[in-house]
Design a protein around this motif. Structure first.
Motif, PDB file in Angstrom:
ATOM      1  N   SER A 757      11.708 -10.471   5.713  1.00  0.00           N
ATOM      2  CA  SER A 757      12.611 -11.594   6.026  1.00  0.00           C
ATOM      3  C   SER A 757      14.061 -11.122   6.000  1.00  0.00           C
ATOM      4  N   LEU A 761      15.624 -11.815   9.796  1.00  0.00           N
ATOM      5  CA  LEU A 761      16.442 -13.017   9.984  1.00  0.00           C
ATOM      6  C   LEU A 761      17.874 -12.610  10.276  1.00  0.00           C
ATOM      7  N   ALA A 814      13.211 -19.425  11.961  1.00  0.00           N
ATOM      8  CA  ALA A 814      12.347 -19.331  10.793  1.00  0.00           C
ATOM      9  C   ALA A 814      10.885 -19.269  11.217  1.00  0.00           C
ATOM     10  N   VAL A 850      11.310 -17.410   3.472  1.00  0.00           N
ATOM     11  CA  VAL A 850      12.172 -17.367   4.659  1.00  0.00           C
ATOM     12  C   VAL A 850      13.256 -18.427   4.564  1.00  0.00           C
ATOM     13  N   GLN A 851      12.864 -19.647   4.170  1.00  0.00           N
ATOM     14  CA  GLN A 851      13.833 -20.745   4.099  1.00  0.00           C
ATOM     15  C   GLN A 851      14.926 -20.436   3.086  1.00  0.00           C
ATOM     16  N   ILE A 854      17.287 -17.936   4.479  1.00  0.00           N
ATOM     17  CA  ILE A 854      18.189 -18.527   5.481  1.00  0.00           C
ATOM     18  C   ILE A 854      19.365 -19.215   4.780  1.00  0.00           C
TER      19      ILE A 854
END
Length: 1906
Positions: A757, A761, A814, A850-851, A854
């Motif tokens: 990630s 990202l 995402a 992932v969230q 972010i």
């Protein structure tokens, strides 16, 4: 132990289904009838017994035997030996079926059937491959049956099925193992067989099949099959023998060892199953060659024909072969095995025994070669194994990228495919485990690699090694060769031919079953035979590192480079940023090498403390730049492990952005494809898991990345030890270990989900360009463009509007990343045995990870935008022209290098490109201004620009800029001023801005109307008020032009509507005078016509001003100069003038594209002209445009005829019939018109002096005029070439192909020419040597020879004359036209190129001169592309036609050029003809007049051809005018002294005719110009600052600078030029190739001047300090003409400077020049004293050669002004025939170079000279040459050949002397003087003492000068 045979089957012909189309077999009996549990009976055995189909045969065939192989669903092979014999059908049963068949065929009733035999097969099904044993057993059963031996058949079969044998022997054959390895069996018929099982069953058993395969197919064919099988291609064997098919398939599998074939394998495929061949998967299949035709359609199958010895590879199949040295070595080794005699074939005394080994031994030797090959291919493979689980079962993965990288074979197609294949996957799972039994391959690859390497170059040692391996393989197959083998009975000879044979008996099932049951119970009760498997730790072999060093493929990085990398990193961490900055460029260059990249990762690793290194902004930027540079050259596979080593580092280095916000390096290195490669992450994951598993068992800390090698080595050793201990552990302990390993893998999976990630990202998650473009979803490589945040500081918020993702939300990003990570987790967890609960928890965890990431990134992104952006080069603003305005502010871009190598530094010099700067779009130009990226030249300013109007192509490109800027969007802009811009927008430029830029550019390039171009819009904003005033002041002009256009439009409209004969439109002023002309009437009569009216009566007062303007036009001035007529007030025509100026077209009603005033024959009235005009395309009827002042021949131009005109005119019969019909009245009018033109020629009226029909033959052959004899064939050859004869093309590229044959004409003949001969300077078209009549007409009609019947045709003789008028027409237009013998004109059909060809050729020329990328293949080089463009061929054609026309005009014939629409090629030809024929057009005024007359007034479509508006955009750019300028340039090169203007003048016009800066070259005709009001500028406007005409601009500029002037201009009066036009004589115009990056194109003079001055000023004050006068001139950067001006320009500049310093008003350069020339002339008349050596060129009577091939002005180092060197590359050996005419002195010099010694005569006169010893005194003509420093003497004054030379350099003194013996009498004593040289003393005597003194003074001054 295993059963020898599992089933015995009897298969026979199925008589019940005999009536079917194909016969079938059925199983008659099978033993045992019940399937074995461990081995079910395979289906379809009966198909394989008769693969070609079950058929009855009329005679008994001998028994046959072969082995079929069936594969079951678990990939286990069943061997089915099949023994077939033929039995007679009993005659009762088949009768019925046969008769029924007969009924169908034949009505005659039942017939006697012939004797038929049916096949019967005995089949065994076994899991063992003992071919010979099976053959013997089945043969024995058949023998017992056929010979009726007294043994019960059931016993034999029972014994066979109950036979148990060992599967494999012990590893070492010893007496104890003998029982194990060797089993003697008997079937109970007095037979005995020994079965030897192989020692190691992992090695294949091949018998002699491999050797046979090589014998059948040969070495290279088998190698092709071997490579094809390994790289998973489909292979089909064909043979008539089934046994051979099985053997060949077995052999191919045997040579693949240690890899195992895992696809479809069917050695014998039955005919009924042939559709299997179209399966999409790979296979190895054998098919009987009777089915060859069915295999023809297979397009992707490699077919090996065993019987024919061929291997056929289809076109669409590419078989990758072994990498190179290995392929060669393998072939050599195989040929030594198969043909040992080859090695000694050339020896004088070959050894006695060089026979190849026996087949069985040879078989093993070949297999040994392949084993040796695999050992080399796979050496070191165990170092690339990752062990990810040890318990309960080892799980092993192979790191392919590392293996290929370390072997330096990443590019190798073969090895890559093998490693990706199924066979290798099986190899890894089988041979990967570290604790297992080992075989010969393991030992070889572990222990023998070193030996193989050492012996590589020595074939003998290699052979010894192979023989040792072969021995091991043979031993494995035959452990006890000494044991007596077989005793088996065979049937008696010919037994199968006996007439009466009993059929095979039905066997008793019970008896056989008893045997089987008995054996089964015995086997159960017997103790299990436990064979101890000798397991051990598999040796690793030498590590891969050693291998690479030997190959030397590791990139050579010197220690110095690595030192630079280390120092730079140390400076960064010590915060010595200045030092680091200096080293950075060198580091970035060094990082191209692998060693430097590895060094960087090691160094950075040492600087990471506690897994985290916090840096400041600048340090962070430097580290990130180095990381990016390192990753940039890594492939997506990461074969060298660089990305793997950087992975822990990118999560370690960071910087603080604010309270609690940290930015890590990973957010700045995401743009590399490696991060999106799933295989990379898997390999990384497995590598880490292995380290942790190892640590688990070592119970130590996991090692750091630097010790990866020890980690790998240790892991396999530990695994081996653990596998050995596993059986001894308790259940609980085992369970505990399994759990520990599983949780280790699970924790690593979580860790990797985080890592992935981080790198997937993007920093700005709103920009998901990364994911969409990268194909993360497709697990492909990705290239995204994100930069360090300090760089992203100025990045705009908006994103790519085109990609359509404006409102994409971060959730979109995402989701993509989550899907990618989920796929990864699924794969690795399933492979490494993670429990389902753990897998589920991972899946639920990933979206949260992932969230969370972010959210962290949002804060980082927000903060990073507040950072001050990195210092980028300042954007430099370009200088603009007056009235030029910026349309868009500069956008930061990178100018990339294209295919031109100078700027990129390839050819030496600094790399000026790529450069960083800004692109500016103005109303006039597109300008890039910036500085080079290379820090060594970063202080230079680069400018590249071109006019927007010259843009020909714009396309989007995606580019990758070096260093840390990763930019995706770019544009490639190509201009017809030969400029190419490849730009990449900087990341700070938002993509919508780039789109706006493109739209603006397009709008400017293609305005909707011509008045939207820069020439009209320039500085408009301030001019509105002025315009109103001018309207009030003088309304007449614009209102008139509008009215005039309305009338014209009406007229033209009417003209096209009327179908009847056209009647001229009535004007109000002349309606009363309109004569009623009938269509039938031929109006050549004198009639009342508008031409006879006075100007005042014809034109209303409001129109008069227009007419006076028309009269002022260029055409009119030129017509007056040529004496073609004037427009007097009365307009009455004088009867004796042959031509008149017609005002018929003054309102542009007759021809829209012609000028208002036209020259036509006096005798033709305007009404006729109107009618004639309709025969021609675009109404462009023939008009006169030039007349020769000498021969009075005229040049006419027109468009080509319409089809109708051709038919009615050229195809007309020989004489007009008395009553002309309606249809050909037009044709007759045309005829009359041409006749009127001919009549107006003086040569025609002189009928007395030259008979009308007197041809070349009579006129020229009878006379003794040598020049005409020479001259005449030239036109012939010219005609031939121009009309496109076959041989001409062949000669096109040969250097002066024609010329070589015609040089023989001696000079004396040329000189002795009478004055009457035509004059001219001659070029390349030399006539053929023979003097003979030349005939156009006959060849036009396709008759080179007289008529077919042998008699000469009448017209043939009549046409042997010179025509009065030649019509140059298009060959395609004139097909089939008949020539009239009595007309005085001649049609010359030529092949012309059309506009599309020019367009295509120009596109290719632009690509050749401005390639987008450097040439890769030889087909892309400059000269190759230039030749392909055919541009030079087009120039050659235009010049060739023009020279022909010049030649015809020169001989006194008129010429009419009538091609295409009359405005393209016609214009080129007539302009060139006038330029060549008339010296006036070679001056400034003349050339301007020529262009204005022929190009502008006669309506060349500049706007249309230049695609200047939106309407003409689709037609594309066609450079007709540029082609003309190029032709002028070619002529200028050949005749440099004939032109007043310089080459720069031509370039200037070439640039500005497309630039739209001036109005001159806009619009398509005078008519359009009048309509727009630009034809006649108002008097007030002329005074304005804005120059609207290019001619005015040139005139102004010419006054201030000599840039347009040609210093060599020294014209001859009335000189006609005839240039060479062969391609070998043409040069590429440097306008196409030159570039000046320092200032941009030099054709906008204000800008160039503006730039130069400040520089000079700034240099002035420093003169006090010592300063070098030298200056570096860089290719393609500096303008050499300005930096190093020619000598004369330099002197003029110095003169101006001096005048300025003295405070005088500086004189205009032209006045200075004229003065010097005038002085020069007077001096040369008085006495030949040269004050300026440059004046050599100023004398028009100069005896220098006038035709130059290479001319340069060179600055002289000597104090006096300058010297001028004229270098002559003389063509054709310098004696090409001149055709000079009356004054041979100069004309001849163009074509021949005679080194006359009389060039420089400082002083000359007669002196008596005393000869050498005993020789008398003689008078001689002496010449003192101060230039050459010589005293020369000749026989007499007229003598050209010098008798002797005294070099003044050798003269010591000149003194008075006394007379000696034999001196001339009656001479003053003081008239004697001596000249003493180093060699001798010369005695001279002058006429008197004064003369003697003069001579002495002159010689003395010469000596003192020296």
């Amino acid at each position: 132990m295993a059963r020898l045979a599992d089933y015995f089957v009897v298969v026979g012909y199925d008589l019940d289904k005999r009536g079917c189309s194909e016969g079938q077999g059925r199983i008659l009996q099978r033993f045992p009838e019940k399937d074995w549990e461990d081995n079910p009976f395979p289906q379809g055995v009966e198909l394989f017994c008769q693969p070609s189909g079950w058929q009855l045969v009329p005679q008994r065939l001998p028994p046959s035997f072969f082995m079929a192989v069936l594969t079951n669903i678990n990939s286990e092979r069943h061997y089915c030996p099949c023994f077939t014999f033929w039995e007679e059908l009993d005659s009762t049963q088949p009768q019925k079926s046969l008769s029924s068949e007969a009924d169908e065929d034949d009505e005659s009733g039942i017939i006697e059937s012939p004797q038929l035999f049916a096949p019967k097969s005995l089949v065994l099904v076994s899991r063992l491959d003992h071919t010979d044993v099976f053959r013997n057993c089945l043969g024995l059963i058949y023998t017992v049956h056929i010979d009726g031996l007294n043994f019960p058949m059931e016993t034999l079969i029972g014994n066979l099925l109950s036979c148990i044998i060992p599967t494999a022997g012990g590893s070492q054959p010893s007496p104890e193992d003998m029982e194990e390895s060797v089993r003697t069996i008997t079937l109970g018929a007095g037979d005995r067989q020994v079965i030897q099982t192989p020692i190691n069953d992992s090695l294949p058993v091949s018998g002699s099949s491999v050797a046979l395969l090589f014998r059948q197919l040969g070495i290279s064919n088998v190698l092709y099959l071997f490579c094809a099988a390994l790289t998973e291609h489909k292979i089909l064997f064909l043979s008539a023998s089934y046994h051979r098919l099985t053997d060949a398939c077995r052999a191919l599998l045997a040579v693949m060892f240690p890899l195992k074939y895992s696809f479809t394998y069917i050695p014998i495929l039955p005919g009924k199953l042939l559709e299997v061949l179209s399966t999409p998967t790979p296979f190895i299949i054998g098919v009987n060659s009777s089915f060859r035709s069915e295999t023809q359609e297979l397009l992707d199958v490699i077919i090996a024909d065993l019987d024919g010895g061929t291997v056929t590879i289809p076109e669409c199949v590419h078989v990758s072969l072994l990498p190179d040295p290995l392929l060669q070595q393998t072939q050599t080794a195989l040929s030594m095995v198969l043909d040992p005699e080859l090695d000694v074939a050339d020896q004088a005394f070959p050894p006695a025994s060089t026979q190849p080994s026996t087949l069985k031994i040879q078989d093993k030797e070949i297999r040994a070669v392949f084993l040796w090959l695999f050992a080399q291919l796979l050496q070191g493979y165990r170092w690339c194994l990752h062990i990810i689980r040890i318990h309960p079962e080892p799980v092993i993965r192979f790191h392919k990228a590392a293996f290929l990288g370390q072997r330096a074979l990443t590019e190798d197609d073969f090895l890559t495919k093998v490693l990706d294949g199924m066979a290798f996957a099986g190899f890894v799972s089988e041979r990967g485990p570290p604790y297992r039994p080992i075989d010969v391959f393991d030992e070889l690859v572990a222990n023998q690699v070193k030996r193989i390497r050492l012996e590589e170059g020595n074939p003998r040692k290699v052979m010894n090694h192979i023989k040792e391996l072969a021995e091991q393989l043979f031993k494995n197959e035959n452990p006890y060769p000494a044991v007596a083998m077989h005793k088996v009975q065979r049937p008696t000879e010919g037994s199968h031919l006996r007439i009466h044979q009993a059929s095979f008996p039905h066997l008793d099932e019970v008896t056989v079953q008893l045997y089987i049951d008995h054996a089964a119970t015995k086997m159960k009760t017997a103790p299990p035979a436990v064979r101890v498997e000798m397991k051990c730790m598999v040796p690793l072999g030498p590590p891969l590192g050693d291998v690479v060093d030997r190959n030397g493929n590791a990139l050579a990085n010197s220690a110095r480079r690595l030192e630079v990398v280390r120092n730079c990193i140390n400076y960064v961490f010590e915060n010595k940023m200045l030092e680091a900055k200096k080293l950075l460029p060198a580091v970035l260059r060094a990082l191209k090498g692998r060693a430097a990249r590895q060094c960087l990762t090691q160094e950075l690793n040492q600087h990471v403390q506690q897994n985290r290194a916090v840096l400041d902004d600048q340090q962070f930027d430097y580290i990130v730049r180095m990381m990016n540079c390192t990753l940039q050259d890594c492939s997506h596979m990461d074969e060298h492990g660089i990305a793997a080593a950087l992975l822990p580092l990118v999560t370690a280095f960071c910087r603080k952005l604010g309270a609690g916000i940290t930015q890590f390096a990973y957010s700045c290195v995401q743009e590399h494809s490696v991060w999106a490669n799933m295989q990379f992450w898997e390999a990384m994951f497995y590598s880490d898991v292995q380290n942790h598993i190892r640590a688990l068992y070592l119970e130590t800390e996991p090692p750091s990345a630097g010790q990866a090698e020890q980690a790998e080595q240790g892991a396999l050793e530990i695994a081996s030890e653990q596998r050995r201990l596993w059986p001894t552990l308790s259940k609980d302990k085992q369970q505990e270990l399994v759990q520990k390993e599983e949780s280790t893998v699970y924790s690593q999976a979580i860790h990797y989900a985080n890592r992935m990630s981080y790198l997937l990202l993007p920093l700005d998650t709103s920009k998901n360009r990364l994911l969409r473009s990268s194909g993360l979803g497709d697990v492909e490589s990705v290239s995204n463009s994100y930069v360090t945040n300090s760089m992203a500081g100025s990045m705009a918020e908006s994103y790519d509007t085109e990609s359509g993702f404006e409102d994409a939300e971060s959730s979109d990003v995402a989701n993509t990343v989550v899907r990618f990570i989920n796929r990864f987790v699924d794969k690795v967890c399933n492979e490494s045995g993670v429990t389902n609960e753990h897998l589920k928890s991972l899946h639920s965890m990933i979206p949260d990870i992932v969230q969370m990431h972010i959210e962290t990134l949002d804060a980082v992104h927000r903060e990073s935008k507040r950072l001050p952006p990195i210092q980028k080069p300042k954007l430099l603003r370009p200088a603009l022209l007056p009235g030029e305005e910026l349309m868009m502010e500069g956008m930061r871009v990178h100018l990339l290098s294209d295919g031109r190598e100078e700027a990129a530094g390839v050819t030496g010099g600094p790399p000026l490109l790529p450069a960083e700067g800004a692109i500016f779009l103005t109303t006039y130009r597109l300008i890039f201004k910036g500085t080079p990226n290379d820090p060594l030249v970063a202080e230079q300013v680069l400018t590249r620009s071109f006019p927007v109007a010259s843009l020909t192509k714009e396309k989007k490109i995606s580019v990758c800029v070096p260093m840390d800027q990763f930019i995706q969007e770019g544009l490639q802009l190509r201009s017809c001023t030969f400029q190419l811009m490849k730009i990449a927008f900087d990341e700070e430029v938002a993509s919508d801005l780039a789109e706006v830029f493109r739209k603006h550019l397009h709008k400017l390039r293609y305005p909707s109307q011509v008045d939207g171009t820069f020439a009209f819009t320039v500085g408009q904003s301030g001019k509105m008020a002025a315009e109103h005033k001018s309207k009030d002041k003088n309304p007449s002009l614009r209102t008139l032009s509008k009215n005039l256009m309305k009338t014209a439009k009406k007229t033209i409209g009417r003209q096209y509507v009327t179908r009847k004969k056209y009647t001229p439109p009535t004007w109000e002023s002349r309606s009363s005078l309109q004569s009623q002309l009938d269509g039938d009437e031929i109006s050549v009569l004198e009639e009342v016509d508008q031409s006879s009216l006075t100007l005042s009566s014809t034109i209303k007062s409001s129109d008069r001003q227009t007419m006076s303007n028309v009269v002022e036009r260029a055409c009119c001035r030129d017509y007056q100069r040529l004496g073609l007529g004037t427009l007097s007030n009365s307009l009455t025509r004088s009867k004796n003038e042959p031509f008149r100026i017609s005002t018929l077209n003054r309102m542009y009603a007759v021809c829209h594209s012609y000028p208002g005033l036209l020259i036509v024959p006096q005798s033709v009235p305007d009404g006729t002209l109107q009618r004639i005009s309709r025969c021609y395309r675009q109404n462009r009827f023939p008009v006169v445009c030039w007349r020769s002042s000498r021969s009075k021949a005229v040049l006419l131009r027109s468009a080509g005829l319409h089809g109708k005109g051709v038919a009615g005119f050229f195809k007309s019969p020989n004489a007009p019939s008395p009553g002309p019909s309606q249809a050909d009245s037009l044709g007759l009018e045309q005829e009359k018109y041409l006749q009127a033109i001919i009549s107006s020629m003086p040569s025609y009226s002189e009928a007395s002096s030259r008979n009308t029909l007197s041809g070349f033959t009579s006129a020229h052959m009878s006379g003794s005029d040598s020049s005409d004899k020479l001259r005449q064939p030239k036109i012939g050859v010219l005609m031939k070439q121009v009309m496109g004869s076959k041989e001409e093309l062949a000669g096109t590229f040969s250097r002066g192909g024609w010329r070589a044959r015609f040089i023989s004409v001696s000079q004396q003949r040329a000189a002795a020419r009478p004055p009457a001969s035509p004059r001219g300077k001659w070029g390349s078209m030399r006539g053929s040597g023979r003097v003979g009549a030349y005939d156009v007409g006959s060849r036009l009609a396709g008759k080179e020879s007289p008529q077919a019947n042998g008699g000469p045709s009448e017209p043939h003789f009549l046409r042997q004359q010179r025509a009065y008028l030649y019509i140059i027409g298009d060959k395609s237009q004139l097909k089939g036209s008949k020539q009239d013998a009595f007309q005085q004109w001649e049609v010359v059909p030529i092949e012309v190129f059309d506009v599309r060809q020019v367009k295509t050729s120009f596109k290719k020329l632009m690509k050749a001169c401005m390639p987008t990328s450097p040439p890769v293949s030889p087909n892309e080089t400059f000269y190759h592309c230039l030749e392909e463009s055919e541009w030079m061929c087009l120039l050659h054609k235009v010049l060739q036609v023009s020279v022909l026309v010049v030649e015809l005009l020169d001989t006194g014939s008129s010429v009419m050029v009538s091609l295409e629409d009359g405005w393209d090629i016609t214009t080129q030809v007539v302009s060139l003809v006038q330029l060549l024929s008339d010296p006036y057009y070679r001056t400034f005024d003349g050339f301007r007049l020529l262009v204005e007359k022929e190009w502008l007034s006669f309506g060349h479509r500049f706007s249309h051809r230049g695609a200047q508006t939106l309407a003409s955009q689709s037609s594309g750019f066609t450079p007709i005018f540029l082609q003309f300028l190029d032709c002028v340039h070619q002529i200028h090169l050949q005749f440099p002294m004939e032109f007043e203007f310089s080459q720069y003048y031509l370039k200037f016009l070439a640039y500005h005719y497309v630039s739209n800066r001036f109005r001159t070259f806009l619009l398509d005709s005078d008519c359009e110009r009048i309509e727009l009001g630009v034809m006649y500028e108002e008097k007030g406007e002329r005074k304005s600052q804005q120059v609207k005409s290019v001619w005015d601009y040139i005139e102004r500029l010419n006054k201030s600078t000599p840039v347009f002037f040609n210093y060599m201009f020294a014209p001859e009066d009335g000189e006609v030029l005839k240039p060479y036009s062969y391609i070998s004589n043409l040069k590429v115009w440097d306008f196409y190739t030159e570039e000046t990056l320092s200032e941009g194109p030099s054709y906008d003079w204000e800008l160039v001047q503006g730039q130069a001055e400040p520089g000079e000023e700034s240099e002035r004050p420093d003169t006090a300090a010592p300063k070098s006068q030298r200056r570096i001139v860089w290719p393609c950067y500096d303008n050499p003409c300005r930096v190093v001006p020619d000598a004369i320009t330099k002197l003029l500049q110095e003169l101006q400077h001096l005048e300025a310093e003295l405070g005088q008003v500086s004189e205009r350069w032209k006045d200075t020049w004229d003065k010097i020339k005038a002085t020069q002339r007077t001096e040369s008349k008085l006495e030949s004293r040269h004050s300026l050596s440059s004046s050599l060129l100023m004398l028009s009577a100069l005896s220098q050669p006038r035709r130059s091939r290479g001319l340069y002005l060179q600055e002289s180092g000597v104090g006096v002004g300058s010297s001028l060197n004229l270098s002559l590359d003389s063509e054709g050996g310098g004696s090409a025939t001149p055709t000079a005419g009356s004054r041979p002195s100069t004309s001849a010099l163009y074509s021949q170079f005679q080194s006359s010694e009389s060039e420089n005569r400082s002083f000359e006169g007669t002196l008596f000279k005393k000869g050498a010893l005993l020789k008398p005194w003689k008078p001689r003509w002496f010449v003192l040459d101060k230039t050459k420093h010589q005293l020369r003497y000749y026989e007499s004054r007229q003598d050209k050949d010098c008798k002797g030379v005294i070099d003044l350099a050798e003269v010591e003194s000149v003194i008075p002397a006394t007379p000696t013996m034999g001196a001339p009498k009656n001479v003053d004593e003081k008239a004697f003087f001596d000249l003493k040289t180093t060699r001798r003393v010369y005695n001279f005597c002058a006429q008197d003492s004064m003369n003697a003194q003069l001579w002495m003074d002159n010689v003395q001054s010469c000596l003192s000068d020296a």
